[in-house]
Design an enzyme around this catalytic site. Sequence first.
Site, mmCIF file in Angstrom:
data_model
loop_
_atom_site.group_PDB
_atom_site.id
_atom_site.type_symbol
_atom_site.label_atom_id
_atom_site.label_comp_id
_atom_site.label_asym_id
_atom_site.label_seq_id
_atom_site.Cartn_x
_atom_site.Cartn_y
_atom_site.Cartn_z
ATOM 1 N NE ARG A 1 -35.300 27.433 9.406
ATOM 2 C CZ ARG A 1 -34.313 27.476 10.110
ATOM 3 N NH1 ARG A 1 -33.335 28.163 10.106
ATOM 4 N NH2 ARG A 1 -33.319 25.819 9.398
ATOM 5 N NE ARG B 1 -30.400 20.064 7.912
ATOM 6 C CZ ARG B 1 -31.054 21.562 7.708
ATOM 7 N NH1 ARG B 1 -30.694 22.059 8.916
ATOM 8 N NH2 ARG B 1 -32.616 22.005 7.618
ATOM 9 C CB CYS C 1 -28.113 20.981 14.559
ATOM 10 S SG CYS C 1 -28.548 21.691 15.859
ATOM 11 C CG ASP D 1 -29.490 22.844 19.112
ATOM 12 O OD1 ASP D 1 -29.167 23.504 18.668
ATOM 13 O OD2 ASP D 1 -31.141 22.703 18.542
ATOM 14 C CD GLN E 1 -29.711 19.183 11.093
ATOM 15 O OE1 GLN E 1 -29.826 20.595 11.189
ATOM 16 N NE2 GLN E 1 -28.489 19.042 11.194
ATOM 17 C CG HIS F 1 -34.862 21.188 12.561
ATOM 18 N ND1 HIS F 1 -34.840 22.166 11.237
ATOM 19 C CD2 HIS F 1 -33.326 21.727 12.568
ATOM 20 C CE1 HIS F 1 -34.312 22.442 10.587
ATOM 21 N NE2 HIS F 1 -33.186 22.847 11.447
#
Length: 333
Positions: free
Chosen positions: A108, A317, A272, A231, A138, A135
């Site tokens: 990440r 997740r 998310c 988001d 996700q 991402h």
Amino acid sequence: MKQNFYGRSFLTLLDYTKEEIQELLSISAKLKAKKHAGLECLPLKGKNVVLLFEKDSTRTRCAFQVGANDLGMNVTYLGPTGSQMGKKESIKDTARVLGRMYDGIEYRGYKQETVEILAEYSGVPVWNGLTDKYHPTQILADFLTIIEKFGHLEGINFTYFGDARNNMGNSLMIGAAIMGMNFTACAPSDLWPNQELIDKCYELAQKSGAKLKFTEDVSEGAKGADVIYTDVWVSMGEPDSVWKERIEKLSPYQVNSDIMKKANETAIFMHCLPAFHNRETVIGEDIYKKFEMDALEVTEEVFESKKSVVFDEAENRLHTIKAVMYATLKEEK
Ligand code: CP
Ligand code: NVA
């Protein structure tokens, strides 16, 4: 496994077909059912993975850690400080070192290029745990959640409100275009995904039957939606100086009960996470003091409503990340 995942990296959904994503989602659902039934086995016992985090994380870090443990693997965590990566040692050299010790690498950080270099030079599967551009893990969790709620992805009307050219906006649009889900970006036009990516997604959508739409009109975005997604307005790595402009631009796109009322009656709210929906965080309180807003991209009312499935997404997740590690590390004999 019908598809061949062994040894592959997971850097962007653009590298995966509809059938492959479907199979990853189906493996996720199976792993979830097994975990809930207490039927864990350790199919990857003895393997080792390393988690590289140049940015903060709760969900992604914990999902990789717990997922790896559930599969029987050992985990090393390397945070933003404490390793030589990038400071005294190039990404290319770091990749070659880690590839000699580990069976898989999670990354990440900032540049998509970094995760690509890690994949090219390490010789082991590399999983993108978020970059400025994408991402992808996700999206698997979000799609599993939509399937749990609606039974399918194809034909679902999905609207993304907010900064549609961030890693989430980009990846959701790609995922929808591949899977045949109708994707609307509802945002000021300078916050739509870049034209090159939009064009690529139109090509994918032609094959899958997905409809893509870009609008600045909030009512148009909300009308007929099955899923309302948002988001944060400022992503990790962006300077604090953009808050003022972003708040001015995106305030009309805050997901509130008016927007939810315009969507379908059965519509769900997704995010998310982490989300700024009240003043119970350091940044939330700071924003309140500066801009007198007690919530940003979503109101407390919507976040806490029955329509909100954000914690289902968060749990998923784990199951989806576990599926990605399992599929790419488990050799079929
Ligand atoms: N959604 C998500 O990636 O959360 P974290 O930043 O906590 O990993
Ligand atoms: N766009 C957000 C996603 C966090 C999971 C960020 O990059 O900060």
